[in-house]
Design a protein around this motif. Structure first.
Motif, mmCIF file in Angstrom:
data_model
loop_
_atom_site.group_PDB
_atom_site.id
_atom_site.type_symbol
_atom_site.label_atom_id
_atom_site.label_comp_id
_atom_site.label_asym_id
_atom_site.label_seq_id
_atom_site.Cartn_x
_atom_site.Cartn_y
_atom_site.Cartn_z
ATOM 1 N N PHE A 362 45.893 45.873 38.472
ATOM 2 C CA PHE A 362 45.320 46.078 37.138
ATOM 3 C C PHE A 362 46.008 47.202 36.368
ATOM 4 C CE2 PHE A 362 42.338 43.283 38.906
ATOM 5 C CZ PHE A 362 41.488 42.809 37.924
ATOM 6 N N LYS A 363 46.316 48.284 37.050
ATOM 7 C CA LYS A 363 46.891 49.446 36.369
ATOM 8 C C LYS A 363 48.314 49.165 35.880
ATOM 9 C CE LYS A 363 46.833 54.484 36.835
ATOM 10 N NZ LYS A 363 46.621 55.623 37.776
ATOM 11 N N LYS A 364 48.956 48.181 36.481
ATOM 12 C CA LYS A 364 50.335 47.850 36.112
ATOM 13 C C LYS A 364 50.409 46.837 34.971
ATOM 14 C CE LYS A 364 52.170 48.731 40.753
ATOM 15 N NZ LYS A 364 52.854 48.146 41.941
ATOM 16 N N GLU A 365 49.268 46.296 34.595
ATOM 17 C CA GLU A 365 49.225 45.281 33.547
ATOM 18 C C GLU A 365 48.984 45.926 32.179
ATOM 19 O OE1 GLU A 365 49.006 41.771 31.362
ATOM 20 O OE2 GLU A 365 49.745 42.072 33.416
ATOM 21 N N LYS A 366 49.775 45.521 31.185
ATOM 22 C CA LYS A 366 49.657 46.080 29.838
ATOM 23 C C LYS A 366 48.287 45.790 29.241
ATOM 24 C CE LYS A 366 51.983 46.160 25.339
ATOM 25 N NZ LYS A 366 53.117 45.616 24.527
ATOM 26 N N ASN A 367 47.781 44.575 29.451
ATOM 27 C CA ASN A 367 46.452 44.203 28.951
ATOM 28 C C ASN A 367 45.624 43.640 30.100
ATOM 29 O OD1 ASN A 367 44.212 43.498 27.508
ATOM 30 N ND2 ASN A 367 45.173 41.793 26.416
ATOM 31 N N PRO A 368 44.897 44.490 30.832
ATOM 32 C CA PRO A 368 44.115 44.050 31.996
ATOM 33 C C PRO A 368 43.018 43.042 31.661
ATOM 34 C CG PRO A 368 44.388 46.431 31.995
ATOM 35 C CD PRO A 368 44.841 45.949 30.660
ATOM 36 N N LYS A 369 42.660 42.909 30.397
ATOM 37 C CA LYS A 369 41.640 41.923 30.025
ATOM 38 C C LYS A 369 42.089 40.508 30.378
ATOM 39 C CE LYS A 369 39.514 44.591 26.260
ATOM 40 N NZ LYS A 369 39.177 44.619 24.819
ATOM 41 N N ASN A 370 43.400 40.330 30.518
ATOM 42 C CA ASN A 370 43.933 39.017 30.872
ATOM 43 C C ASN A 370 43.489 38.558 32.258
ATOM 44 O OD1 ASN A 370 45.377 38.821 28.456
ATOM 45 N ND2 ASN A 370 47.172 39.843 29.310
ATOM 46 N N PHE A 371 43.028 39.488 33.078
ATOM 47 C CA PHE A 371 42.657 39.150 34.447
ATOM 48 C C PHE A 371 41.262 38.525 34.560
ATOM 49 C CE2 PHE A 371 45.749 42.651 35.528
ATOM 50 C CZ PHE A 371 46.703 41.804 36.076
ATOM 51 N N PHE A 372 40.515 38.531 33.458
ATOM 52 C CA PHE A 372 39.138 38.043 33.493
ATOM 53 C C PHE A 372 39.014 36.682 32.809
ATOM 54 C CE2 PHE A 372 39.169 42.627 33.723
ATOM 55 C CZ PHE A 372 38.316 42.876 34.783
ATOM 56 N N ALA A 373 38.065 35.869 33.283
ATOM 57 C CA ALA A 373 37.871 34.535 32.740
ATOM 58 C C ALA A 373 37.653 34.587 31.231
ATOM 59 C CB ALA A 373 36.672 33.862 33.414
ATOM 60 N N GLN A 374 38.401 33.762 30.510
ATOM 61 C CA GLN A 374 38.341 33.689 29.049
ATOM 62 C C GLN A 374 38.710 35.019 28.375
ATOM 63 O OE1 GLN A 374 37.967 31.018 27.267
ATOM 64 N NE2 GLN A 374 37.061 29.529 28.655
ATOM 65 N N LYS A 375 39.277 35.943 29.168
ATOM 66 C CA LYS A 375 39.620 37.284 28.665
ATOM 67 C C LYS A 375 38.389 37.991 28.072
ATOM 68 C CE LYS A 375 44.355 35.849 27.652
ATOM 69 N NZ LYS A 375 45.423 35.735 26.634
ATOM 70 N N LYS A 376 37.224 37.673 28.663
ATOM 71 C CA LYS A 376 35.948 38.261 28.266
ATOM 72 C C LYS A 376 35.400 39.081 29.429
ATOM 73 C CE LYS A 376 35.771 35.668 24.435
ATOM 74 N NZ LYS A 376 35.756 36.206 23.045
ATOM 75 N N MET A 377 34.235 39.697 29.233
ATOM 76 C CA MET A 377 33.649 40.509 30.293
ATOM 77 C C MET A 377 32.949 39.615 31.315
ATOM 78 S SD MET A 377 31.503 44.058 30.017
ATOM 79 C CE MET A 377 29.850 43.413 30.185
ATOM 80 N N ASN A 378 33.782 38.870 32.051
ATOM 81 C CA ASN A 378 33.322 37.934 33.071
ATOM 82 C C ASN A 378 33.894 38.335 34.421
ATOM 83 O OD1 ASN A 378 31.956 36.144 31.239
ATOM 84 N ND2 ASN A 378 33.955 35.366 30.598
ATOM 85 N N HIS A 379 33.766 37.441 35.395
ATOM 86 C CA HIS A 379 34.439 37.627 36.678
ATOM 87 C C HIS A 379 35.929 37.338 36.509
ATOM 88 C CE1 HIS A 379 30.243 37.150 38.046
ATOM 89 N NE2 HIS A 379 30.622 37.879 39.082
ATOM 90 N N TYR A 380 36.678 37.505 37.589
ATOM 91 C CA TYR A 380 38.117 37.278 37.543
ATOM 92 C C TYR A 380 38.425 35.797 37.285
ATOM 93 C CZ TYR A 380 38.306 41.822 39.978
ATOM 94 O OH TYR A 380 38.156 43.138 40.350
#
Length: 400
Positions: A362-380
């Motif tokens: 996560f810390k290496k990713e420019k936009n960590p929101k991409n790691f979550f479903a639909q890029k929302k506050m969901n699970h991975y």
């Protein structure tokens, strides 16, 4: 006469106000069910040609029951309200279940567009049942909803990715939504399979410390903490557990299917709001504040996990999972990620092998929101679970 009239007007005014509030809350609930703002911006989805199933879990259940009347159930969540209700159906044997109903179709969750429905194994977990019987070296996964597999199909869960990548091993998950460190340790003791090579505990920074505070106050769960020999022998009680879940599910389904009129007159949504308000007050008054004692108890439980694993000739691995709160909500001093340094220090001080997903992915990713479903506050997302498994495989000596 005037006093009676005034009293009647007073009572009517109160009732009118209560039911007016209930009407507003009911309409608001219906709106949210149809347009779930957490992950379902209908306009955005349509513009990207993404289909999203807007049905509620109850609507999904009702649609399925029209075609198949057997073996469907809602997802088991490891929360106090469910455990308290569960005991009513076990003839007061005070069993604390660590898994759901066995050999059933389970309606889990929907964050990516489609409802996830899986077949539970012999102990009510999200696994292919055959993995319990194989002679391959086994990997056991502990944790909460992320370990459970929310909200992706089985092949894209942590266990699913492990089984696709490690063909000489067989991976089993005993994770369930809402589990904290103590219930995860209890699950390790109760469901430890034969021929096990690795135990992996996925620590979720979002609420595992808070869940631990709740778990340690539970009479039965606390026995796992205080007595190294304690066990409920849950493997031998699955029939009784299934019967209790089935009774509870039937009652829950009946209550959910009550007419809207009955639920309206019971002031269902207003009572829920008042209960949540009370919970928030308690939370604000330090009930769920993390302190040194909580961190010490976490340390002791991790040591118990490690010792139990090694005593049974298995390696223990701790995996740190970051929460969406880091990236989607404003900073709050009470969020679990504030204890990141404390938790990592505990791991290092006790020579526990660990993998830091926050630091390594996560810390290496420019936009960590991409790691979550639909890029929302969901699970991975599906691919995030895969990245985590690849990271673990790369840094762990599995037979393959």
């Amino acid at each position: 006469m005037d006093k009676f009239k005034n009293f009647s007007i007073f009572v009517f005014s109160i009732l009118f106000s209560l039911y007016l509030l209930e009407t507003i809350l009911s309409l608001n609930k219906l709106y949210k069910n149809k347009y779930n703002s957490n992950y379902n911006d209908e306009t955005e989805l349509k513009s990207n040609n993404i289909y999203f199933d807007n049905r509620t879990k109850l609507e999904v259940f009702e649609d399925i029951k029209k075609k198949n009347k057997h073996l469907y159930t809602f997802n088991f969540v490891f929360k106090k309200i469910y455990l308290d209700r569960f005991n009513k159906y076990t003839n007061n044997n005070k069993i604390i279940p660590l898994g759901g109903k066995s050999k059933s179709k389970v309606i889990h969750c929907n964050e990516s567009g489609s409802w996830v429905i899986y077949s539970s194994d012999r102990y009510g977990f999200n696994n292919e049942d055959k993995h319990w019987d194989t002679e391959k070296k086994k990997i056991l996964l502990l944790g909460d909803s992320y370990t459970h597999g929310a909200c992706v199909d089985y092949e894209f869960t942590l266990a699913g990715w492990f089984n696709k990548n490690l063909t000489k091993n067989s991976t089993l998950s005993v994770g369930s939504d809402g589990k904290g460190p103590l219930s995860s340790y209890a699950s390790l003791k109760e469901y430890y399979p034969n021929n096990l090579s690795h135990v992996i505990y996925f620590y979720y920074e979002g609420n595992d410390l808070v869940e631990l505070k709740r778990e340690i106050s539970n009479y039965t769960l606390s026995k796992y903490y205080s007595d190294k020999n304690f066990s409920q022998q849950l493997k031998t009680k699955q029939f009784q557990i299934d019967q209790a879940w089935n009774k509870m599910f039937i009652d829950s389904s009946f209550n959910l299917n009550k007419s809207r009129a009955i639920r309206f007159f019971q002031l269902r949504f207003l009572r829920e709001k008042l209960k949540n308000f009370h919970t928030n007050i308690i939370s604000t008054n330090q009930k769920y504040k993390i302190n040194k004692k909580d961190l010490k108890q976490l340390e002791e439980i991790l040591i118990k996990m490690k010792n139990f694993s090694e005593k049974n000739n298995s390696k223990f691995l701790f995996v740190y999972l970051p929460a969406p709160l880091r990236y989607f909500l404003p900073y709050n001093e009470d969020y679990g990620y504030n204890y990141y340094d404390d938790v990592i220090e505990i791991i290092k001080n006790n020579n526990i092998e660990y993998i830091d997903v926050y630091k390594e992915i996560f810390k290496k990713e420019k936009n960590p929101k991409n790691f979550f479903a639909q890029k929302k506050m969901n699970h991975y997302s599906e691919t995030t679970y895969e990245k985590i498994v690849q990271l673990i495989i790369k840094n762990t000596n599995f037979e393959n």
